[in-house]
Design an enzyme around this catalytic site. Sequence first.
Site, PDB file in Angstrom:
ATOM      1  N   ARG A 199      21.775   3.267  -5.404  1.00  0.00           N
ATOM      2  CA  ARG A 199      20.678   4.202  -5.645  1.00  0.00           C
ATOM      3  C   ARG A 199      21.068   5.646  -5.321  1.00  0.00           C
ATOM      4  O   ARG A 199      21.642   5.929  -4.271  1.00  0.00           O
ATOM      5  CB  ARG A 199      19.465   3.797  -4.792  1.00  0.00           C
ATOM      6  N   ARG A 240      26.374   7.030  -2.052  1.00  0.00           N
ATOM      7  CA  ARG A 240      26.166   6.374  -0.766  1.00  0.00           C
ATOM      8  C   ARG A 240      27.070   5.166  -0.534  1.00  0.00           C
ATOM      9  O   ARG A 240      27.543   4.950   0.586  1.00  0.00           O
ATOM     10  CB  ARG A 240      24.701   5.917  -0.654  1.00  0.00           C
ATOM     11  N   GLU A 277      10.354  -0.701  -4.627  1.00  0.00           N
ATOM     12  CA  GLU A 277      11.574  -1.359  -4.166  1.00  0.00           C
ATOM     13  C   GLU A 277      11.553  -2.862  -4.432  1.00  0.00           C
ATOM     14  O   GLU A 277      12.606  -3.501  -4.510  1.00  0.00           O
ATOM     15  CB  GLU A 277      11.781  -1.099  -2.675  1.00  0.00           C
ATOM     16  N   HIS A 286      23.075   2.450   3.975  1.00  0.00           N
ATOM     17  CA  HIS A 286      23.083   3.891   4.226  1.00  0.00           C
ATOM     18  C   HIS A 286      24.244   4.219   5.153  1.00  0.00           C
ATOM     19  O   HIS A 286      24.490   3.509   6.128  1.00  0.00           O
ATOM     20  CB  HIS A 286      21.760   4.334   4.854  1.00  0.00           C
ATOM     21  N   GLU A 346      20.695  17.208  -2.192  1.00  0.00           N
ATOM     22  CA  GLU A 346      21.188  16.035  -1.476  1.00  0.00           C
ATOM     23  C   GLU A 346      22.435  15.499  -2.173  1.00  0.00           C
ATOM     24  O   GLU A 346      22.777  15.934  -3.282  1.00  0.00           O
ATOM     25  CB  GLU A 346      20.109  14.959  -1.363  1.00  0.00           C
ATOM     26  N   SER A 404       0.808  -1.222   0.000  1.00  0.00           N
ATOM     27  CA  SER A 404       0.000   0.000   0.000  1.00  0.00           C
ATOM     28  C   SER A 404       0.837   1.266   0.000  1.00  0.00           C
ATOM     29  O   SER A 404       0.307   2.358   0.227  1.00  0.00           O
ATOM     30  CB  SER A 404      -0.911   0.016   1.240  1.00  0.00           C
ATOM     31  N   GLY A 405       2.150   1.134  -0.237  1.00  0.00           N
ATOM     32  CA  GLY A 405       3.012   2.311  -0.240  1.00  0.00           C
ATOM     33  C   GLY A 405       2.860   3.137  -1.506  1.00  0.00           C
ATOM     34  O   GLY A 405       1.846   3.051  -2.206  1.00  0.00           O
ATOM     35  N   GLN A 431      12.574   9.860   5.060  1.00  0.00           N
ATOM     36  CA  GLN A 431      12.835  11.162   5.677  1.00  0.00           C
ATOM     37  C   GLN A 431      13.122  12.238   4.642  1.00  0.00           C
ATOM     38  O   GLN A 431      12.583  13.338   4.704  1.00  0.00           O
ATOM     39  CB  GLN A 431      14.029  11.058   6.633  1.00  0.00           C
ATOM     40  N   HIS A 486      19.778  -0.607   3.927  1.00  0.00           N
ATOM     41  CA  HIS A 486      18.803   0.463   3.733  1.00  0.00           C
ATOM     42  C   HIS A 486      17.838   0.212   2.583  1.00  0.00           C
ATOM     43  O   HIS A 486      16.634   0.436   2.716  1.00  0.00           O
ATOM     44  CB  HIS A 486      19.565   1.764   3.476  1.00  0.00           C
ATOM     45  N   SER A 498      13.886   6.813  -4.712  1.00  0.00           N
ATOM     46  CA  SER A 498      13.035   5.657  -4.407  1.00  0.00           C
ATOM     47  C   SER A 498      11.554   5.987  -4.526  1.00  0.00           C
ATOM     48  O   SER A 498      10.787   5.241  -5.154  1.00  0.00           O
ATOM     49  CB  SER A 498      13.351   5.114  -3.015  1.00  0.00           C
TER      50      SER A 498
END
Length: 564
Positions: free
Chosen positions: A411, A316, A400, A270, A156, A44-45, A81, A376, A416
């Site tokens: 990534r 990353r 994902e 991460h 970022e 349900s994301g 986040q 992560h 994402s």
Amino acid sequence: MFSKQVVSSRSRLLSYHAQHHQRNLTRTITSRCDETDRLLIIGSGVAGSAAALIAAETHKIPTTLVYAGSQPTDCNSFWAQGGIIYKGKSNEDSPSLLAEDIHRAGAGLCSDDAVQKVSIEGSERVQQLLLDSALGRFANVPFQRNEDGELSLCLEASHAAPRILYKADHTGRVITEHITAAAARHPLISALDNTIVTDLIVREGVCIGIETLHGENHYASKGVVLASGGLAGIYQHSTNPPGFNALGSSVAMACRAGVETKDLEYVQFHPTALNIPNEARFLLTEALRGEGAILRNCYGEAFAKNFHPDGELAPRDIVARGVFEEAQRTGADVRLDITHRDADWLYQRFPTISDYVQTRGFDLAKDSLPITPAAHYTCGGVSTDLNGCTSLPNLYAAGEAARTGLHGGNRLASTSLLEGLVFGAAVADYVGSTADGIAEEAKSLIRSQNNFSKVSSSNRKGDLPTDEAEQLLQDLKRTMWDQVGVVRTPSGLSAALKKLQSMKEDADRLFRTLPCPKTAGLRDASEAGYAVATSALANRTAKGAHFIVDDAAEDDSDDVAVVG
């Protein structure tokens, strides 16, 4: 991208869900076959909700969201986040610049078709699904805005320009709340909550439905979409929330059904998870480094540029290995330091993180924070084409759970949620405009089924199998971290495979003895872990998030290079 702070705003979703559930209960179903003329989405994301909304609104396809939690916000998307890529200012950014950044972060292993699709279509899908202020059929997410009312954009790591929409440090939460609420409002979208899917139903080489832990089969002529997230939760140190969502259920079901997976060795670690002994790892978002946070060793020295010219803003995988290696070299925690920024600004920009670390005795504006890399994100997954089609007809994957080729070996930050939107919508568009032939074949196969339910394989009660399952899961997580983790060796991977094979057999036995959430989760985790270790051992090239060194180099820290 995951924090564990309990947020009261989630309660608003309960009223949406209660009304939505009552509407579904009272809906008239004319026949069992009519009920199966739908699309089933596991998860349900963001990816699942995007697929449901486009299928229902654009193509008028009845759609059912199936999720393990009690409400649709119980998903990995909720815990993001940082933010979601949109588009930078026209004089600073372009789809081609975004594509270059994705390729560079992906260690040259990205599929250019997937990269171009996301770079070109991404901002349009954000506008359609998340910035819908007029029609009201989709979501209107209250992203951060500046004093002039314009959308704020942040920078970022590894991005060439500010292009990321955000809401303080809980962007995933606000996106998920709004997009799941939009799905709950739609008359053609129904929901099956508290439902753990255990296996796919395949007949004559076509996916026609799902088996569930409740002992029921659910059929769907329009297809099944795997969108239940990744597998980073099978590691001892993980930024993912505890529970069923991050144990690799989509990959595990695909493996059991013989569906092709790819690039599973590329598990992203991460670089900056809060490292407090005997506590779950709490994510410290990429945005902290984007806003100037510095990596320091136990001597207070900034060391990031020792391993890459971009320092804290390197990809990353490189930063994670740098943190890992520096901690090994010094024998002490690495720390993340943003104390040079204004305190009031920090508390406003990162309220979730600030509140969380304060409960652990830290002040974001005064203290550097102990960190460790943590599993992560799953860059690989169930292999799909640009429409989300898998190797099994009538089975699709998005988010994902899927390996679209977008991420390659590592990534890029804030891709994402965007990938979930773009490919979730792509699945729905394909099903709605192209997949009529396979849907008719699936409908015929469904009609031929003798019954629409199955009897649970066991009515046995007791704590022994679940206690054993919990112990096995913890053993599995340690094995994945120790031998299939940040730095890998052929001998370590071979040893892990032997352990994981035995664990997989034990997990299957426990599930047959007592099917329940714990044994189902262990069964999925062991299947997914074995698949990751198998892919890692088969690939002897160290690139991106898959860092494998010769056994002879394991004890020589100079040989464990961290440069890209």
